[in-house]
Design a protein around this motif. Structure first.
Motif, short mmCIF file in Angstrom:
data_model
loop_
_atom_site.label_atom_id
_atom_site.label_comp_id
_atom_site.label_asym_id
_atom_site.label_seq_id
_atom_site.Cartn_x
_atom_site.Cartn_y
_atom_site.Cartn_z
N LEU A 131 45.08 12.42 12.42
CA LEU A 131 44.72 13.03 13.69
C LEU A 131 45.43 14.37 13.87
CD1 LEU A 131 45.01 9.78 15.82
CD2 LEU A 131 42.92 10.77 14.86
N LYS A 132 44.94 15.17 14.81
CA LYS A 132 45.44 16.53 14.97
C LYS A 132 46.37 16.66 16.17
CE LYS A 132 41.24 18.60 13.01
NZ LYS A 132 40.07 19.47 13.30
N ASP A 133 47.45 17.39 15.98
CA ASP A 133 48.33 17.72 17.09
C ASP A 133 47.61 18.71 18.01
OD1 ASP A 133 50.52 17.84 18.70
OD2 ASP A 133 51.69 19.15 17.39
N GLY A 134 47.85 18.60 19.29
CA GLY A 134 47.22 19.53 20.23
C GLY A 134 45.89 19.06 20.76
N ARG A 135 45.34 17.97 20.22
CA ARG A 135 44.10 17.41 20.73
C ARG A 135 44.42 16.28 21.70
NH1 ARG A 135 40.22 20.38 21.01
NH2 ARG A 135 38.84 18.56 21.17
N ARG A 136 43.49 16.00 22.62
CA ARG A 136 43.66 14.88 23.54
C ARG A 136 42.66 13.79 23.18
NH1 ARG A 136 43.66 16.76 29.57
NH2 ARG A 136 41.70 17.72 28.90
N LEU A 147 29.91 7.87 24.08
CA LEU A 147 30.32 8.92 23.15
C LEU A 147 29.60 10.23 23.47
CD1 LEU A 147 30.39 6.88 19.83
CD2 LEU A 147 32.33 8.04 20.87
N LYS A 148 28.30 10.15 23.69
CA LYS A 148 27.54 11.37 23.95
C LYS A 148 28.01 12.05 25.24
CE LYS A 148 22.81 13.15 24.03
NZ LYS A 148 23.11 14.20 25.02
N SER A 149 28.24 11.26 26.28
CA SER A 149 28.68 11.84 27.56
C SER A 149 30.02 12.53 27.42
CB SER A 149 28.76 10.75 28.63
OG SER A 149 27.49 10.27 28.96
N VAL A 150 30.97 11.86 26.78
CA VAL A 150 32.32 12.42 26.64
C VAL A 150 32.30 13.66 25.76
CG1 VAL A 150 34.65 11.99 25.77
CG2 VAL A 150 33.46 10.22 27.08
N LEU A 151 31.55 13.62 24.65
CA LEU A 151 31.50 14.76 23.75
C LEU A 151 30.80 15.96 24.38
CD1 LEU A 151 30.62 12.92 20.40
CD2 LEU A 151 32.81 13.99 20.99
N ASP A 152 29.74 15.68 25.14
CA ASP A 152 28.96 16.77 25.73
C ASP A 152 29.62 17.37 26.96
OD1 ASP A 152 27.08 16.40 23.79
OD2 ASP A 152 25.60 15.40 25.09
N ARG A 153 30.36 16.56 27.73
CA ARG A 153 30.81 16.99 29.04
C ARG A 153 32.32 17.20 29.14
NH1 ARG A 153 27.07 15.22 32.87
NH2 ARG A 153 28.35 16.37 34.39
N THR A 154 33.06 16.88 28.08
CA THR A 154 34.52 17.06 28.13
C THR A 154 34.98 17.66 26.80
OG1 THR A 154 35.32 14.98 27.11
CG2 THR A 154 34.59 14.87 29.41
N GLU A 155 36.27 17.95 26.74
CA GLU A 155 36.86 18.46 25.49
C GLU A 155 37.69 17.40 24.78
OE1 GLU A 155 39.04 21.97 26.45
OE2 GLU A 155 37.24 23.16 26.88
N PHE A 156 37.58 16.15 25.21
CA PHE A 156 38.35 15.09 24.57
C PHE A 156 37.79 14.73 23.19
CE2 PHE A 156 39.24 14.17 29.08
CZ PHE A 156 40.62 14.11 29.04
N ASP A 157 38.67 14.31 22.30
CA ASP A 157 38.26 13.64 21.07
C ASP A 157 38.31 12.13 21.33
OD1 ASP A 157 38.28 16.17 20.06
OD2 ASP A 157 39.79 15.80 18.51
N LEU A 158 37.65 11.38 20.46
CA LEU A 158 37.59 9.93 20.66
C LEU A 158 38.04 9.18 19.41
CD1 LEU A 158 34.57 10.99 22.19
CD2 LEU A 158 35.19 8.81 23.25
N ILE A 159 38.83 8.16 19.62
CA ILE A 159 39.16 7.18 18.57
C ILE A 159 38.44 5.90 18.96
CG2 ILE A 159 40.99 5.93 17.38
CD1 ILE A 159 42.94 8.10 18.46
N VAL A 160 37.51 5.46 18.14
CA VAL A 160 36.68 4.30 18.48
C VAL A 160 37.12 3.10 17.65
CG1 VAL A 160 34.34 3.42 18.72
CG2 VAL A 160 34.76 5.88 18.91
N LEU A 161 37.56 2.06 18.34
CA LEU A 161 37.96 0.82 17.67
C LEU A 161 36.79 -0.16 17.69
CD1 LEU A 161 41.53 0.33 19.22
CD2 LEU A 161 40.90 1.52 17.12
N CYS A 162 36.25 -0.44 16.52
CA CYS A 162 35.09 -1.33 16.44
C CYS A 162 35.48 -2.78 16.19
CB CYS A 162 34.14 -0.87 15.33
SG CYS A 162 33.48 0.79 15.60
N GLY A 163 36.77 -3.04 15.96
CA GLY A 163 37.20 -4.41 15.70
C GLY A 163 36.48 -4.99 14.52
#
Length: 393
Positions: free
Chosen positions: A199-204, A223-239
């Motif tokens: 992961l990258k330093d400086g990302r949220r 995922l689409k909403s967060v990627l399109d409408r915010t600057e956050f990155d996502l870590i997705v745990l699929c278990g």
């Protein structure tokens, strides 16, 4: 000198949280030199076929018929142990359970799952094995209640009020919080965690418990909403949701803002570097996040205990709850306000008890010591109990 009891922890694979609490309690026993600890999925051992069917219904209903599960949960929430249904549920498989208990010969029985046949048997035994219950949700269901329970270890004062209203003696109730494993009481070095997971330093990062939602379209929409409408990155745990992981890998493998993971034992590390956790309302997962001071957004809680958890904790301002993608984005914006975020952390600390498992184990050891002393048996006398050698039955 501490006694050397044989400890039986009755757990379950339903929802995973019961097993996590059992592991946390086991860790505290071992830290105090008590090694004869057996974690047993008693219902699965006694009724493997019925356990499989029940677990499949629980998992599938969460996806395809959540309202049906919620209706069943609500209809049985006020169940009393002396009711016909209560007697049936608590006595199912008693004969087989008796054989398991005779083999392990526990000095104490601890429930982290409300299959309470062992309570019946503990009372029937000649030595009257003391029975304790650790409630793993922030809302009370009648299945947790049994008249042969010596003490209930509970998460909040609200649960205490509910137990008192159900006729439980105040002396049999102790507010300890929900136990979490040792890993969630430590804060790893952020730089090391980022390097370890690429992961990258400086990302949220938003930590999304993707497998919990079951329906892939819902995860994709988030995922689409967060990627399109915010600057956050996502870590997705699929278990263990392999289908979900494969599908998301195919879609996002070239997107540097999305990191797809399967089952991992490093959830505490990922929590430590995340801006917030987006998840379902399982009591243990929420408590783990509280221990890490990680703000939580619960998205569309399922009817039943999860809706109860979400309602109770949202009322205490310890979590946020969102019922639509618009509300989810609004809650993310609120969490970026420093004063709002700090107040939420304060409320999380008020709910969380990081030493919960230690408090529970100390209380149980004291009860065993008093019972053994009363019986006139030296505390360090070998009892010959605990034939099983594996810690996990």
């Amino acid at each position: 000198m501490n006694p050397d009891p044989v400890v039986l922890i009755v757990s379950s694979a339903f929802g995973d949280g019961h097993a996590k609490v059992a592991q946390a309690i086991e860790q505290s026993f071992r830290a105090r030199g008590v090694d004869r600890v057996h974690i047993v999925d008693l219902f699965a051992r006694v009724h493997p076929w019925l356990n499989g069917v029940s677990r499949a219904f629980y998992l599938k209903s969460a996806i395809y018929a959540p309202n049906l599960y919620g209706l069943m949960y609500g209809a049985t929430s006020a169940m009393k142990p002396e009711d016909p249904l209560g007697r049936l549920l608590h006595s199912m498989g008693k004969r087989k359970a008796k054989g398991i208990l005779e083999y392990i010969q526990p000095d104490v029985i601890i429930h982290t799952f409300p299959y309470l046949a062992a309570s019946e048997l503990g009372k029937e035994s000649a030595s009257e094995v003391p029975v304790f219950t650790v409630i793993t949700d922030y809302v009370l269901h009648g299945r947790w209640i049994h008249p042969h329970t010596m003490k209930y270890f509970i998460p909040t004062e609200k649960i205490k009020e509910a137990l008192l209203a159900a006729g439980i003696d105040e002396q049999a109730i102790k507010v300890t919080g929900i136990p979490v494993r040792d890993a969630f009481r430590k804060f790893p070095d952020p730089a090391k965690v980022l390097r370890k997971h690429g992961l990258k330093d400086g990302r949220r990062y938003i930590l999304l418990a993707g497998g919990a939602y079951g329906v892939m379209s819902r995860v994709r929409n988030i995922l689409k909403s967060v990627l399109d409408r915010t600057e956050f990155d996502l870590i997705v745990l699929c278990g263990n949701n392999h289908r979900l992981r494969t599908s998301l890998d195919n879609t996002y493998r070239n997107n540097s803002r999305v990191h797809i993971l399967g089952y991992t034992d490093d959830v505490h590390e990922l929590m430590s570097i995340s801006f917030c956790l987006l998840t379902k309302a399982g009591g243990v997962t929420l408590t783990e996040a509280f221990a890490m001071s990680l703000p939580v957004i619960v998205y569309r809680p399922l009817p039943g205990q999860e809706a109860g958890n979400a309602e109770s904790l949202t009322r205490q301002q310890a979590i946020c709850t969102a019922f639509s993608e618009a509300e989810l984005l609004d809650q993310l914006r609120r969490l970026e306000i420093y004063s709002f975020r700090e107040e939420m952390k304060r409320q999380m600390r008020a709910v969380s008890h990081t030493e919960s498992s230690g408090l529970i184990v100390d209380e149980i050891l004291l009860a065993i010591k008093e019972q053994t002393s009363y019986a006139g048996q030296p505390l360090n006398e070998p009892s010959g109990k605990g034939k099983a050698t594996s810690a996990h039955g």
